[in-house]
Design a protein around this motif. Structure first.
Motif, PDB file in Angstrom:
ATOM      1  N   TRP A  12      33.530  40.968  36.671  1.00  0.00           N
ATOM      2  CA  TRP A  12      34.405  42.225  36.806  1.00  0.00           C
ATOM      3  C   TRP A  12      34.811  42.534  38.374  1.00  0.00           C
ATOM      4  O   TRP A  12      35.673  43.509  38.515  1.00  0.00           O
ATOM      5  CB  TRP A  12      33.803  43.213  35.974  1.00  0.00           C
ATOM      6  N   LEU A  13      34.064  42.246  39.237  1.00  0.00           N
ATOM      7  CA  LEU A  13      34.090  42.909  40.746  1.00  0.00           C
ATOM      8  C   LEU A  13      35.090  42.031  41.296  1.00  0.00           C
ATOM      9  O   LEU A  13      35.419  40.722  41.247  1.00  0.00           O
ATOM     10  CB  LEU A  13      32.745  42.801  41.335  1.00  0.00           C
ATOM     11  N   PRO A  14      36.019  42.672  42.363  1.00  0.00           N
ATOM     12  CA  PRO A  14      36.926  41.952  43.119  1.00  0.00           C
ATOM     13  C   PRO A  14      36.140  40.940  43.913  1.00  0.00           C
ATOM     14  O   PRO A  14      35.013  41.115  44.514  1.00  0.00           O
ATOM     15  CB  PRO A  14      37.722  43.162  43.948  1.00  0.00           C
ATOM     16  N   ALA A  15      36.964  39.697  44.249  1.00  0.00           N
ATOM     17  CA  ALA A  15      36.287  38.575  45.062  1.00  0.00           C
ATOM     18  C   ALA A  15      36.262  39.199  46.641  1.00  0.00           C
ATOM     19  O   ALA A  15      35.212  38.824  47.226  1.00  0.00           O
ATOM     20  CB  ALA A  15      37.063  37.510  45.112  1.00  0.00           C
ATOM     21  N   GLY A  16      37.216  39.899  46.893  1.00  0.00           N
ATOM     22  CA  GLY A  16      36.945  40.422  48.213  1.00  0.00           C
ATOM     23  C   GLY A  16      36.089  41.406  48.756  1.00  0.00           C
ATOM     24  O   GLY A  16      35.678  41.735  49.840  1.00  0.00           O
TER      25      GLY A  16
END
Length: 90
Positions: A7-11
């Motif tokens: 759920w967390l952005p890869a960046g």
């Protein structure tokens, strides 16, 4: 949170893990113009990409890791094809 658990952005990856995807992409692109050792560089690039996609599973898959693995596998397939052709006398 979606069904995949990522759920967390890869960046937003913290630390050195954030560089695995871009390293994979850079090394896979670098493997193409290198005449000797390009396949070895591609193996390292695929390894970094797979490591990036398999660790820290709360973060989404980094697109640079996916592209790096894909380009690295293409380099390995071409190297294998050329090796087979050379072994057959072509």
């Amino acid at each position: 949170m979606n069904g995949s658990g990522r759920w967390l952005p890869a960046g937003d990856r913290p630390g050195r893990g954030a560089w695995l995807g871009p390293l994979s992409l850079g090394l896979s692109l670098l493997s193409w113009p290198i005449p000797a050792g390009g396949a070895a560089v591609a193996v390292v690039a695929v390894g970094f990409g797979v490591l990036s996609m398999s660790t820290r599973t709360e973060y989404r898959v980094d697109w640079t890791a996916v592209v790096g693995v894909s380009v690295g596998l293409l380099q390995l397939a071409l190297s294998l094809m050329l090796l087979v052709m050379a072994a057959n006398g072509h």
